[in-house]
Design a protein around this motif. Structure first.
Motif, PDB file in Angstrom:
ATOM      1  N   SER A 327       0.823  -1.212   0.000  1.00 35.27           N
ATOM      2  CA  SER A 327       0.000   0.000   0.000  1.00 35.27           C
ATOM      3  C   SER A 327       0.855   1.260   0.000  1.00 35.27           C
ATOM      4  CB  SER A 327      -0.934   0.000   1.210  1.00 35.27           C
ATOM      5  OG  SER A 327      -0.193  -0.106   2.424  1.00 35.27           O
ATOM      6  N   ALA A 328       2.102   1.154   0.501  1.00 42.24           N
ATOM      7  CA  ALA A 328       3.006   2.302   0.518  1.00 42.24           C
ATOM      8  C   ALA A 328       3.878   2.357  -0.731  1.00 42.24           C
ATOM      9  CB  ALA A 328       3.892   2.243   1.765  1.00 42.24           C
ATOM     10  N   SER A 329       3.824   1.298  -1.557  1.00 39.12           N
ATOM     11  CA  SER A 329       4.712   1.179  -2.719  1.00 39.12           C
ATOM     12  C   SER A 329       6.132   1.536  -2.309  1.00 39.12           C
ATOM     13  CB  SER A 329       4.237   2.070  -3.866  1.00 39.12           C
ATOM     14  OG  SER A 329       4.767   1.626  -5.104  1.00 39.12           O
ATOM     15  N   CYS A 330       6.637   0.802  -1.340  1.00 42.43           N
ATOM     16  CA  CYS A 330       7.915   1.116  -0.702  1.00 42.43           C
ATOM     17  C   CYS A 330       9.080   1.049  -1.691  1.00 42.43           C
ATOM     18  CB  CYS A 330       8.160   0.160   0.466  1.00 42.43           C
ATOM     19  SG  CYS A 330       8.261  -1.582  -0.015  1.00 42.43           S
ATOM     20  N   ASN A 331      10.142   1.718  -1.334  1.00 46.30           N
ATOM     21  CA  ASN A 331      11.323   1.783  -2.185  1.00 46.30           C
ATOM     22  C   ASN A 331      12.113   0.488  -2.111  1.00 46.30           C
ATOM     23  OD1 ASN A 331      13.250   2.847  -3.898  1.00 46.30           O
ATOM     24  ND2 ASN A 331      14.444   3.733  -2.220  1.00 46.30           N
ATOM     25  N   GLN A 332      12.518  -0.040  -3.273  1.00 45.67           N
ATOM     26  CA  GLN A 332      13.274  -1.291  -3.319  1.00 45.67           C
ATOM     27  C   GLN A 332      14.617  -1.130  -4.048  1.00 45.67           C
ATOM     28  OE1 GLN A 332      12.521  -4.049  -1.729  1.00 45.67           O
ATOM     29  NE2 GLN A 332      10.591  -3.224  -0.946  1.00 45.67           N
ATOM     30  N   ASP A 333      15.146   0.110  -4.075  1.00 46.70           N
ATOM     31  CA  ASP A 333      16.459   0.382  -4.666  1.00 46.70           C
ATOM     32  C   ASP A 333      16.570  -0.126  -6.103  1.00 46.70           C
ATOM     33  OD1 ASP A 333      17.368   1.585  -2.299  1.00 46.70           O
ATOM     34  OD2 ASP A 333      17.908  -0.362  -1.462  1.00 46.70           O
ATOM     35  N   ASN A 334      15.561   0.170  -6.906  1.00 42.06           N
ATOM     36  CA  ASN A 334      15.556  -0.178  -8.339  1.00 42.06           C
ATOM     37  C   ASN A 334      15.446  -1.675  -8.603  1.00 42.06           C
ATOM     38  OD1 ASN A 334      15.812   2.518  -8.810  1.00 42.06           O
ATOM     39  ND2 ASN A 334      17.935   2.444  -9.487  1.00 42.06           N
ATOM     40  N   HIS A 335      15.269  -2.481  -7.572  1.00 39.71           N
ATOM     41  CA  HIS A 335      15.156  -3.919  -7.776  1.00 39.71           C
ATOM     42  C   HIS A 335      13.687  -4.307  -8.001  1.00 39.71           C
ATOM     43  CE1 HIS A 335      19.238  -3.849  -6.288  1.00 39.71           C
ATOM     44  NE2 HIS A 335      19.361  -5.131  -6.590  1.00 39.71           N
ATOM     45  N   TYR A 336      13.502  -5.517  -8.468  1.00 36.28           N
ATOM     46  CA  TYR A 336      12.166  -6.044  -8.704  1.00 36.28           C
ATOM     47  C   TYR A 336      11.722  -6.781  -7.449  1.00 36.28           C
ATOM     48  CZ  TYR A 336      12.477  -4.773 -13.604  1.00 36.28           C
ATOM     49  OH  TYR A 336      12.575  -4.067 -14.773  1.00 36.28           O
ATOM     50  N   TYR A 337      10.610  -6.308  -6.892  1.00 37.18           N
ATOM     51  CA  TYR A 337      10.173  -6.843  -5.616  1.00 37.18           C
ATOM     52  C   TYR A 337       8.947  -7.727  -5.806  1.00 37.18           C
ATOM     53  CZ  TYR A 337       8.698  -7.087  -0.764  1.00 37.18           C
ATOM     54  OH  TYR A 337       8.340  -7.550   0.475  1.00 37.18           O
ATOM     55  N   PRO A 338       8.943  -8.938  -5.257  1.00 35.50           N
ATOM     56  CA  PRO A 338       7.775  -9.817  -5.408  1.00 35.50           C
ATOM     57  C   PRO A 338       6.581  -9.299  -4.618  1.00 35.50           C
ATOM     58  CG  PRO A 338       9.411 -10.826  -3.955  1.00 35.50           C
ATOM     59  CD  PRO A 338      10.046  -9.601  -4.522  1.00 35.50           C
ATOM     60  N   GLU A 339       5.425  -9.295  -5.266  1.00 34.20           N
ATOM     61  CA  GLU A 339       4.175  -8.955  -4.601  1.00 34.20           C
ATOM     62  C   GLU A 339       3.323 -10.216  -4.514  1.00 34.20           C
ATOM     63  OE1 GLU A 339       3.710  -6.393  -2.961  1.00 34.20           O
ATOM     64  OE2 GLU A 339       4.587  -4.618  -3.881  1.00 34.20           O
ATOM     65  N   PHE A 340       2.036 -10.084  -4.240  1.00 37.25           N
ATOM     66  CA  PHE A 340       1.197 -11.241  -3.923  1.00 37.25           C
ATOM     67  C   PHE A 340       0.082 -11.403  -4.948  1.00 37.25           C
ATOM     68  CE2 PHE A 340      -2.340 -13.288  -1.587  1.00 37.25           C
ATOM     69  CZ  PHE A 340      -1.694 -14.458  -1.190  1.00 37.25           C
ATOM     70  N   ILE A 341      -0.151 -12.633  -5.364  1.00 34.90           N
ATOM     71  CA  ILE A 341      -1.225 -12.921  -6.314  1.00 34.90           C
ATOM     72  C   ILE A 341      -2.113 -14.039  -5.769  1.00 34.90           C
ATOM     73  CG2 ILE A 341       0.204 -14.549  -7.645  1.00 34.90           C
ATOM     74  CD1 ILE A 341      -1.291 -13.498 -10.161  1.00 34.90           C
ATOM     75  N   TRP A 342      -3.404 -13.900  -6.002  1.00 34.23           N
ATOM     76  CA  TRP A 342      -4.391 -14.875  -5.519  1.00 34.23           C
ATOM     77  C   TRP A 342      -5.182 -15.386  -6.715  1.00 34.23           C
ATOM     78  CZ3 TRP A 342      -5.316 -16.749  -0.561  1.00 34.23           C
ATOM     79  CH2 TRP A 342      -6.500 -17.468  -0.372  1.00 34.23           C
ATOM     80  N   LYS A 343      -5.130 -16.682  -6.965  1.00 36.54           N
ATOM     81  CA  LYS A 343      -5.855 -17.276  -8.081  1.00 36.54           C
ATOM     82  C   LYS A 343      -7.148 -17.897  -7.573  1.00 36.54           C
ATOM     83  CE  LYS A 343      -4.398 -21.151 -10.182  1.00 36.54           C
ATOM     84  NZ  LYS A 343      -5.500 -22.145 -10.287  1.00 36.54           N
TER      85      LYS A 343
END
Length: 356
Positions: A327-343
């Motif tokens: 919800s904060a779209s936090c900073n990840q130092d230009n890296h790709y950060y895994p988020e969550f998916i629900w099928k």
């Protein structure tokens, strides 16, 4: 999905497939798209194997789609894209199992080392040596010819083509590279990739939402009256099961725009296709920064029609895919950060009545 997708939680933006010139789907254009190879945002910290393996069969996943979704008023998320990958093995799509899919978030401030400060031009750029590719290469990173993900395993014969691993090297050799090896002028598209299209957007009509709310209220009133007038036996005779009620609401909601493949509503709510397997707050893990993950967008079952995945017997399938992000779209130092998916899959019997 576009440069103005910063909508209020109450709003829903619909995504539709549209053909586009290849240059419009490249990274400098900040595209939203389905299929082809990923148009990476940040050129650092790209996800790779084993992070892009299906957790069930351990084979490399295919790029499904990306959504360009900057956050208004937040400089660190001036450019922001979500990337969704899925397994191509039908057997991995067991009932309501999301381990065959992964989603990553990449974001950059407006002033960054990869792209100009000003918006990209609307006109086609000057021709360049990469005109025959759907995405530009990432500087200093070797990419897999099959999937477009990082890979430094080169063909032992020509030393020109690289792969993310042995599986895609073998796949390419059997499909076309055995004949093309050493001939750099031959460029074919890997059948491992999904067909490529641009994702274009438009807001969902508010009047339709109003009608839906009115419909729900009317249904609620009707249900109360039925509860007082009808017995359980009579209700069963009407075949009004909860599964079918939810499905009918789903179909009625999308009926005005039946070709929608994505519904975007950051901070809003998904449109579920079934009352079963709906996540609770406890099912959605918080971000590692401590912020709560909230709903951002969902992928609709209509997309399956455009992926050319129909086959006899098993096939990749879903009812809907709901993506939850920090919800904060936090900073990840230009890296790709895994988020969550629900099928969420269709309930038993729903597919027999579902018609896209």
């Amino acid at each position: 999905m576009s440069r103005d997708t910063n909508v209020s939680p109450a709003e829903v933006v619909l995504g539709f497939l549209e053909e586009a010139e290849p240059w419009r789907l490249r990274s400098p254009q900040f595209p939203s798209k389905v299929g082809g190879k990923p148009a990476w945002l940040s050129q650092k910290g790209l996800p790779s194997l084993p992070g892009l393996e299906c957790e069930t069969c351990r084979l490399p996943m295919a790029f499904l789609l990306q959504v360009y979704a900057p956050v208004s008023g937040q400089d660190r998320s001036f450019h922001r894209t979500l990337f969704l990958f899925c397994c191509r093995t039908p057997e991995c799509y067991t009932h309501n199992d999301s381990r065959c899919m992964k989603v990553f978030r990449s974001q950059l401030p407006r002033r960054n080392e990869f792209y100009p400060y000003d918006p990209p031009p609307e006109d086609e750029p000057l021709s360049d040596p990469e005109d025959n590719q759907s995405v530009l290469p990432v500087s200093g990173v070797k990419m897999c010819w099959v999937c477009g993900c990082p890979g430094n395993k080169a063909c032992s014969r020509c030393q020109i083509v690289t792969y993310c691993g042995k599986h895609h090297q073998t796949l390419h050799w059997k499909q076309t590279h055995k004949k093309e090896c050493g001939n750099a002028s031959i460029v074919t598209t890997s059948p491992f990739l999904f067909p490529e299209s641009e994702l274009v957007t438009e807001p969902e009509e508010e009047e339709e939402e109003g009608r839906e709310e009115n419909t729900k209220e009317a249904e609620g009133e009707e249900e109360e009256e039925e509860d007082t007038k009808e017995t359980d036996l009579e209700e069963m005779a009407m075949c009004e099961t909860e599964d079918n009620k939810v499905l009918q609401r789903f179909k009625k909601k999308i009926a005005p725009e039946p070709h929608q493949v994505v519904r975007y509503s950051r901070g809003g709510s998904p449109l579920w296709i079934s009352p079963q397997h709906v996540p609770s707050d406890q099912d959605i893990p918080p971000c590692t920064c401590g912020a709560k993950r909230t709903f951002e967008f969902q992928v609709m079952p209509q997309l399956l029609n455009s992926l050319c995945v129909d086959a006899k017997g098993a096939s990749i399938d879903w009812g809907t895919l709901a993506v939850y992000t920090c919800s904060a779209s936090c900073n990840q130092d230009n890296h790709y950060y895994p988020e969550f998916i629900w099928k969420q899959d269709f309930s038993t019997g729903q597919q027999t009545v579902w018609c896209i």
